[in-house]
Design a protein around this motif. Structure first.
Motif, PDB file in Angstrom:
ATOM      1  N   HIS A  74       0.833  -1.205   0.000  1.00  0.00           N
ATOM      2  CA  HIS A  74       0.000   0.000   0.000  1.00  0.00           C
ATOM      3  C   HIS A  74       0.871   1.260   0.000  1.00  0.00           C
ATOM      4  O   HIS A  74       0.634   2.190  -0.765  1.00  0.00           O
ATOM      5  N   ILE A  75       1.876   1.280   0.859  1.00  0.00           N
ATOM      6  CA  ILE A  75       2.751   2.452   0.989  1.00  0.00           C
ATOM      7  C   ILE A  75       3.569   2.659  -0.282  1.00  0.00           C
ATOM      8  O   ILE A  75       3.800   3.786  -0.698  1.00  0.00           O
ATOM      9  N   ASP A  76       4.015   1.563  -0.879  1.00  0.00           N
ATOM     10  CA  ASP A  76       4.845   1.594  -2.090  1.00  0.00           C
ATOM     11  C   ASP A  76       6.042   2.509  -1.861  1.00  0.00           C
ATOM     12  O   ASP A  76       6.837   2.253  -0.976  1.00  0.00           O
ATOM     13  N   ASN A  77       6.159   3.571  -2.612  1.00  0.00           N
ATOM     14  CA  ASN A  77       7.316   4.465  -2.475  1.00  0.00           C
ATOM     15  C   ASN A  77       6.962   5.785  -1.790  1.00  0.00           C
ATOM     16  O   ASN A  77       7.733   6.738  -1.844  1.00  0.00           O
ATOM     17  N   ALA A  78       5.798   5.841  -1.150  1.00  0.00           N
ATOM     18  CA  ALA A  78       5.401   7.056  -0.426  1.00  0.00           C
ATOM     19  C   ALA A  78       6.278   7.212   0.815  1.00  0.00           C
ATOM     20  O   ALA A  78       6.678   6.220   1.424  1.00  0.00           O
ATOM     21  N   PRO A  79       6.586   8.440   1.197  1.00  0.00           N
ATOM     22  CA  PRO A  79       7.404   8.634   2.399  1.00  0.00           C
ATOM     23  C   PRO A  79       6.625   8.236   3.659  1.00  0.00           C
ATOM     24  O   PRO A  79       5.426   8.478   3.759  1.00  0.00           O
ATOM     25  N   GLN A  80       7.329   7.601   4.581  1.00  0.00           N
ATOM     26  CA  GLN A  80       6.727   7.211   5.852  1.00  0.00           C
ATOM     27  C   GLN A  80       6.780   8.405   6.792  1.00  0.00           C
ATOM     28  O   GLN A  80       7.834   8.991   6.998  1.00  0.00           O
ATOM     29  N   PHE A  81       5.630   8.785   7.377  1.00  0.00           N
ATOM     30  CA  PHE A  81       5.585   9.967   8.228  1.00  0.00           C
ATOM     31  C   PHE A  81       5.348   9.639   9.698  1.00  0.00           C
ATOM     32  O   PHE A  81       5.345  10.534  10.536  1.00  0.00           O
TER      33      PHE A  81
END
Length: 92
Positions: A74-81
């Motif tokens: 789901h997160i794929d390459n999105a930044p983790q916040f």
């Protein structure tokens, strides 16, 4: 539910007890799991998380791995916040 544990030293919490029967799994997780964002800014969501919990898993480790795979897909390459933490314990 309640405030973050440890932030307010004098905070009082309700204590509850439940039985965990053989075959039951207890899972704890931070809000970073359900609030994880996709590159399209979609939340992973509590409903999706609960759906993953409904399918039986042979072990607590297998359950965590299944959730982790779905979550990171789901997160794929999105930044983790936020932190992403899960713990599961299964009674044999």
């Amino acid at each position: 539910t309640g405030p973050v544990v440890g932030m307010l030293p004098a905070m009082e919490y309700r204590v509850k007890q439940i039985g965990i029967d053989p075959g039951d799994t207890l899972i704890g997780y931070t809000d970073g799991v359900t609030e994880a964002m996709s590159p399209q800014q979609d939340l992973f969501g509590k409903k999706r998380f609960l759906t993953l919990l409904e399918s039986p898993a042979p072990t607590a480790s297998a359950l965590i791995e299944r959730i982790k795979m779905e979550l990171f897909n789901h997160i794929d390459n999105a930044p983790q916040f936020d932190d992403i933490t899960m713990i599961a314990v299964r009674r044999e």
